[in-house]
Design a protein around this motif. Structure first.
Motif, mmCIF file in Angstrom:
data_model
loop_
_atom_site.group_PDB
_atom_site.id
_atom_site.type_symbol
_atom_site.label_atom_id
_atom_site.label_comp_id
_atom_site.label_asym_id
_atom_site.label_seq_id
_atom_site.Cartn_x
_atom_site.Cartn_y
_atom_site.Cartn_z
ATOM 1 N N VAL B 67 0.838 -1.203 0.000
ATOM 2 C CA VAL B 67 0.000 0.000 0.000
ATOM 3 C C VAL B 67 0.872 1.253 0.000
ATOM 4 C CG1 VAL B 67 -1.652 1.364 1.353
ATOM 5 C CG2 VAL B 67 -2.029 -1.094 1.035
ATOM 6 N N VAL B 68 1.859 1.277 0.911
ATOM 7 C CA VAL B 68 2.702 2.471 1.032
ATOM 8 C C VAL B 68 3.539 2.679 -0.233
ATOM 9 C CG1 VAL B 68 4.666 3.454 2.306
ATOM 10 C CG2 VAL B 68 2.724 2.507 3.550
ATOM 11 N N GLN B 69 4.038 1.583 -0.828
ATOM 12 C CA GLN B 69 4.887 1.715 -2.019
ATOM 13 C C GLN B 69 4.086 1.965 -3.289
ATOM 14 O OE1 GLN B 69 8.360 1.493 -1.957
ATOM 15 N NE2 GLN B 69 8.068 1.446 0.254
ATOM 16 N N GLU B 70 2.924 1.331 -3.406
ATOM 17 C CA GLU B 70 2.298 1.253 -4.717
ATOM 18 C C GLU B 70 0.995 2.013 -4.898
ATOM 19 O OE1 GLU B 70 2.043 -2.778 -6.128
ATOM 20 O OE2 GLU B 70 4.031 -3.238 -5.326
ATOM 21 N N VAL B 71 0.229 2.221 -3.798
ATOM 22 C CA VAL B 71 -1.051 2.893 -4.007
ATOM 23 C C VAL B 71 -0.804 4.393 -4.075
ATOM 24 C CG1 VAL B 71 -3.378 3.276 -3.138
ATOM 25 C CG2 VAL B 71 -2.287 1.048 -2.848
ATOM 26 N N PRO B 72 -1.041 5.009 -5.220
ATOM 27 C CA PRO B 72 -0.657 6.411 -5.387
ATOM 28 C C PRO B 72 -1.515 7.332 -4.532
ATOM 29 C CG PRO B 72 -1.888 5.643 -7.305
ATOM 30 C CD PRO B 72 -1.720 4.462 -6.405
ATOM 31 N N VAL B 73 -0.930 8.460 -4.169
ATOM 32 C CA VAL B 73 -1.662 9.523 -3.473
ATOM 33 C C VAL B 73 -2.170 10.458 -4.570
ATOM 34 C CG1 VAL B 73 -1.410 11.465 -1.898
ATOM 35 C CG2 VAL B 73 -0.261 9.296 -1.403
ATOM 36 N N PRO B 74 -3.491 10.600 -4.728
ATOM 37 C CA PRO B 74 -4.014 11.369 -5.859
ATOM 38 C C PRO B 74 -3.678 12.856 -5.755
ATOM 39 C CG PRO B 74 -5.790 10.692 -4.388
ATOM 40 C CD PRO B 74 -4.541 10.047 -3.878
ATOM 41 N N ASP B 75 -3.646 13.506 -6.884
ATOM 42 C CA ASP B 75 -3.421 14.957 -6.925
ATOM 43 C C ASP B 75 -4.257 15.512 -8.084
ATOM 44 O OD1 ASP B 75 -2.588 17.525 -6.688
ATOM 45 O OD2 ASP B 75 -0.515 17.163 -7.292
ATOM 46 N N THR B 76 -5.554 15.672 -7.806
ATOM 47 C CA THR B 76 -6.490 16.055 -8.871
ATOM 48 C C THR B 76 -6.733 17.561 -8.914
ATOM 49 O OG1 THR B 76 -8.389 15.865 -7.394
ATOM 50 C CG2 THR B 76 -7.728 13.863 -8.562
#
Lengths: 193, 193
Positions: B67-76
């Motif tokens: 989760v920490v490595q791969e799930v992106p933090v969105p920036d919309t």
């Protein structure tokens, strides 16, 4: 032939549920067994298994029975204070060993459709009991009749599970008020706009 | 002596995590064992146990790492759509076998303080990653700097756990939007009054 309500079957159930609660106060859910419950209740283990196939099913049944029968539905005269009272009970309950055990059955039975259906049904019963809080609020003009009460109830309760069991952070006595104020403010704002 | 990052230890971890994910796609958490993970990863079971004492610890570690490595933090560009994207990923994740397994570790380790501390720490990492959504929103003037972001995040996520695992009701694709709109409306209303 006469069949009394509250006859042998009801007495056995009451003894089994009582034994389950006693044992859950004494030990963790992991160390609870059908054998220990049968022994404490003074019934044969085989008659326990006739009625409940697993300890998960028995715990789910016992706890829901107690919640539906014994946890009062508040009637404080206003929706806000009713909901705060509901969340205060829930918060206390989820910190008790019995509440923890109920949560643990959820993980242990996630892939057992029969028990998921039972949990769904029991939640439906509790939700139906709590519906009166919303009905009264609608009658008093505190809440729009279009509101999805099930959704509100889940939004109110979710953080208690989240905090206690998922992120393992402590809860404090202000939490129920904060949760209710945020959700009711959101509801009012959505309806107004 | 040179110690390469990404050396043997990192390769073993990557193989073990990959084996864990593969097996979780194939079978339920209940039927996952340390022996099957070791076999799939091509390592000795004893070296698995040197690093992870139980399968709960291993699953918790593997999933959080992913989760920490791969799930992106969105920036919309806006808080509302960022939060909707976060909840959409969470909702999908919790319906996957890997997400279900992570939830099941919570019940199974409730009375193991060491693993509760690990879960708390890993949640802290993810929360720190997501904090940037709130920081950007505050910088854009969308959110008051006084807001308790951890509380909002838990209020937003709680219903997903509640609905999928506690009341066992289905979720639909509208849920993330409804949840975000209710919470943001509440937040705005509380600040305004």
């Amino acid at each position: 032939m006469r069949r009394r309500p509250g006859g042998r079957s009801a007495r056995v159930q009451a003894a089994v549920f009582e034994a389950t609660f006693q044992l859950l106060e004494e030990r963790e859910y992991e160390r609870l067994s059908m054998a220990s419950i049968a022994e404490r209740a003074g019934v044969h283990e085989t008659s326990l298994y006739r009625r409940w196939k697993t300890k998960e099913q028995l715990v789910l049944d016992a706890v829901n029975h107690r919640v539906v029968q014994e946890v009062p539905v508040p009637d404080t005269g206003a929706l806000r204070s009713d909901l705060i009272a509901v969340l205060q009970s829930l918060q206390l309950f989820l910190q008790s060993r019995v509440g923890q055990a109920l949560f643990q059955t959820a993980g242990a039975t996630l892939h057992l459709p029969e028990l998921c259906a039972l949990r769904q049904e029991r939640w439906g019963q509790r939700r139906a009991q709590l519906q009166i809080l919303f009905d009264r609020a609608i009658a008093r003009g505190e809440l729009s009749p279009q509101v999805d009460c099930q959704f509100l109830l889940e939004m109110l309760s979710g953080i208690m599970y989240m905090r206690l069991f998922v992120v393992n952070e402590p809860v404090d006595e202000m939490l129920p008020k904060r949760v209710v104020d945020l959700i009711l403010a959101g509801q009012t704002n959505l309806i107004a706009n």
